[in-house]
Design an enzyme around this catalytic site. Structure first.
Site, PDB file in Angstrom:
ATOM      1  N   GLY A 110       0.847  -1.187   0.000  1.00  0.00           N
ATOM      2  CA  GLY A 110       0.000   0.000   0.000  1.00  0.00           C
ATOM      3  C   GLY A 110       0.883   1.236   0.000  1.00  0.00           C
ATOM      4  O   GLY A 110       2.066   1.179   0.367  1.00  0.00           O
ATOM      5  N   ASN A 261       1.020   5.796   5.574  1.00  0.00           N
ATOM      6  CA  ASN A 261       0.553   4.637   4.826  1.00  0.00           C
ATOM      7  C   ASN A 261      -0.979   4.692   4.709  1.00  0.00           C
ATOM      8  O   ASN A 261      -1.628   5.558   5.306  1.00  0.00           O
ATOM      9  CB  ASN A 261       1.009   3.353   5.524  1.00  0.00           C
ATOM     10  CG  ASN A 261       0.225   3.083   6.799  1.00  0.00           C
ATOM     11  OD1 ASN A 261       0.006   3.980   7.601  1.00  0.00           O
ATOM     12  ND2 ASN A 261      -0.201   1.853   6.987  1.00  0.00           N
ATOM     13  N   PRO A 262      -1.609   3.796   3.947  1.00  0.00           N
ATOM     14  CA  PRO A 262      -3.050   3.917   3.673  1.00  0.00           C
ATOM     15  C   PRO A 262      -3.953   3.924   4.900  1.00  0.00           C
ATOM     16  O   PRO A 262      -5.021   4.557   4.872  1.00  0.00           O
ATOM     17  CB  PRO A 262      -3.334   2.707   2.776  1.00  0.00           C
ATOM     18  CG  PRO A 262      -2.065   2.516   2.030  1.00  0.00           C
ATOM     19  CD  PRO A 262      -0.985   2.797   3.036  1.00  0.00           C
ATOM     20  N   CYS A 263      -3.587   3.223   5.957  1.00  0.00           N
ATOM     21  CA  CYS A 263      -4.454   3.198   7.138  1.00  0.00           C
ATOM     22  C   CYS A 263      -4.088   4.245   8.178  1.00  0.00           C
ATOM     23  O   CYS A 263      -4.780   4.392   9.188  1.00  0.00           O
ATOM     24  CB  CYS A 263      -4.436   1.810   7.773  1.00  0.00           C
ATOM     25  SG  CYS A 263      -5.249   0.557   6.755  1.00  0.00           S
ATOM     26  N   GLU A 265      -1.539   4.463  10.289  1.00  0.00           N
ATOM     27  CA  GLU A 265      -0.813   4.156  11.525  1.00  0.00           C
ATOM     28  C   GLU A 265       0.688   4.348  11.390  1.00  0.00           C
ATOM     29  O   GLU A 265       1.404   4.349  12.385  1.00  0.00           O
ATOM     30  CB  GLU A 265      -1.106   2.719  11.989  1.00  0.00           C
ATOM     31  CG  GLU A 265      -0.427   1.612  11.197  1.00  0.00           C
ATOM     32  CD  GLU A 265      -1.270   1.139  10.020  1.00  0.00           C
ATOM     33  OE1 GLU A 265      -1.050   0.007   9.569  1.00  0.00           O
ATOM     34  OE2 GLU A 265      -2.137   1.903   9.569  1.00  0.00           O
ATOM     35  N   THR A 427      -5.156  -4.380  11.895  1.00  0.00           N
ATOM     36  CA  THR A 427      -5.110  -5.849  12.040  1.00  0.00           C
ATOM     37  C   THR A 427      -6.427  -6.536  11.664  1.00  0.00           C
ATOM     38  O   THR A 427      -6.768  -7.563  12.242  1.00  0.00           O
ATOM     39  CB  THR A 427      -4.712  -6.280  13.480  1.00  0.00           C
ATOM     40  OG1 THR A 427      -5.759  -5.941  14.393  1.00  0.00           O
ATOM     41  CG2 THR A 427      -3.418  -5.627  13.911  1.00  0.00           C
ATOM     42  N   GLY A 428      -7.137  -6.009  10.690  1.00  0.00           N
ATOM     43  CA  GLY A 428      -8.453  -6.568  10.375  1.00  0.00           C
ATOM     44  C   GLY A 428      -8.411  -8.013   9.925  1.00  0.00           C
ATOM     45  O   GLY A 428      -9.014  -8.891  10.546  1.00  0.00           O
TER      46      GLY A 428
END
Length: 440
Positions: A110, A261-263, A265, A427-428
């Site tokens: 990502g 990054n995309p999320c 974090e 962490t999905g």
């Protein structure tokens, strides 16, 4: 699932199917995947055995890319997270960065971008005697690339777009996802500055500017309200307190962070890359003799050095989509270790989620992990050397000064192997594959 895996790995049918599809090679069992990971990253037989046991019992879950890539025959990257190189304000460079993004996503990574470097909509392009269409329009190129490129390992492409709050096109950016079909391949976040937050606090005007030129002034509180209202109604944009991020960055002395990054974090510099992994707190719950439950903090402390050693070795045992990413990775040796299964573990111990008792317990666990990973990285530096960009200025970092003095004394003597070590990721999917424990 093979017979030797019956007591290990995912026990739920859905979890087993997801783990097999996303993180294992064709015909590879769970235990074989753990052995592949541990064999590739172990420094010695003495390291392999505890690392394999940690993985087999799912006490640690590597990030999805890491699990899928390490030791695999496919040529994909073990890194979850990247940030693009700086996008220069020219068509040639915009297209070059789109090409780099395509290669990054093709190999499974990502990627995040800062579009604040692009001139605003309507600005004159002197060489063409025409007008710029602005950063939001150029995001469409990257959005299309992401939709077109099939990311490795059954993983759709993921992107983050960042625009500074003082960019003249910030209002267009905030509204860009207030629909059901635009920029579906992007998360978006506003880079919020200290200056803007002071203007919000004081109720004053705020300048929107580019390249030193003020384009207009807006009511700071009204702009903040628009960001918050959009986030409430559309779940976009997020906010990145970009000055706070840089102030607290361990590498404040040698890099500037403008995107994540995309999320969100992992704040990363241009061409930055980060490894992710999470300690599964549910796997440290043990039943006591009287039938109650306790948290095996000793096992967690024992596991941390083995995990840090293995994750550090990934920097030298994976493919990178771009050579610039490889250099950045090995210069700083970042990783982001965190936790999953938090809600489930706390509730099994009898703590109501979010209660004072729960937060006290969680604070103790996170402190243990923080101190453990930094101490382990110092030990690695003593053995293998500090990360190349290390300087004594590192010891003056604001976060580093929060570490116990014993760790800082060791760090002053030996340096540290990894510039960054902590991150709480979503962490999905890895949580779902680990018997659907509560995610990050």
């Amino acid at each position: 699932m093979s017979s030797k895996d019956l007591n290990y790995g995912p026990q739920l049918k859905t979890s087993e199917e997801i783990h097999a599809m996303k993180y294992r090679g064709e015909g590879e069992s769970f235990s074989e995947a753990c052995a592949r990971f541990a064999h590739t990253l172990a420094d010695s037989p003495e390291h392999f055995r505890p690392l394999y046991n940690i993985l087999l019992n799912m006490r640690f879950l590597g990030g999805g890319r890491t699990q899928a890539a390490i030791g695999a025959t496919r040529r994909v990257t073990a890194f979850n997270c990247f940030v693009s190189g700086t996008i220069e304000d020219s068509m040639d460079d915009i297209m070059d960065k789109a090409k780099e993004a395509a290669e990054t996503m093709r190999l499974g990574g990502g990627i995040g971008y800062d579009f604040s470097t692009l001139r605003p909509r309507g600005d004159t392009i002197v060489s063409l005697d025409s007008k710029s269409s602005g950063p939001v329009s150029f995001m469409q190129i990257f959005d299309s690339v992401c939709h077109t490129i099939s990311s490795a390992g059954h993983r759709r492409g993921a992107q983050m777009a960042v625009l500074r709050v003082d960019h003249p096109d910030i209002e267009e950016f905030i509204r860009s996802k207030q629909n059901e079909d635009t920029f579906r391949a992007f998360n978006i976040s506003v880079g919020v500055t200290d200056e803007f937050m002071r203007a919000v606090r004081d109720g004053s005007d705020f300048a929107l500017q580019f390249d030193g030129r003020v384009y207009k002034r807006v009511d700071a509180r009204a702009l903040w309200e628009e960001i918050m209202r959009s986030t409430w109604e559309w779940a976009e944009p997020g906010v990145l307190f970009i000055d706070r991020i840089n102030e607290m960055n361990n590498l404040y002395y040698c890099e500037t962070i403008v995107a994540t990054n995309p999320c969100g974090e992992q704040p990363l510099p241009p061409y930055g890359a980060c490894l992710l992994g999470s300690f599964n707190l549910t796997a440290y719950i043990q039943e006591t003799d009287d039938g109650t439950f306790d948290f095996d903090i000793g096992q967690l402390v024992d596991d941390i050095p083995h995990v840090v050693r293995a994750m550090d070795n990934i920097h030298d045992n994976t493919f990178f989509p771009l050579e610039e990413q490889a250099r950045e990775s090995r210069e700083k040796r970042r990783m982001g270790l965190g936790v999953t299964g938090v809600a489930n573990a706390g509730e099994v111990l009898g703590y109501s989620y979010g209660s004072e008792e729960f937060l006290t317990w969680l604070s103790s666990i996170l402190e243990t992990i923080r101190d453990g990973v930094y101490d382990a990285s110092v030990t690695l530096a003593r053995e293998k050397g500090a990360f190349p960009a290390y300087s004594e200025q590192y010891l003056e970092g604001k976060f580093i000064k929060t570490l116990p003095s014993r760790i800082r004394r060791r760090m002053k003597k030996h340096g540290i192997r990894n510039s960054h070590l902590l991150s709480i990721a979503p962490t999905g999917t890895i949580s779902l594959s680990a018997n659907n424990v509560s995610s990050g």
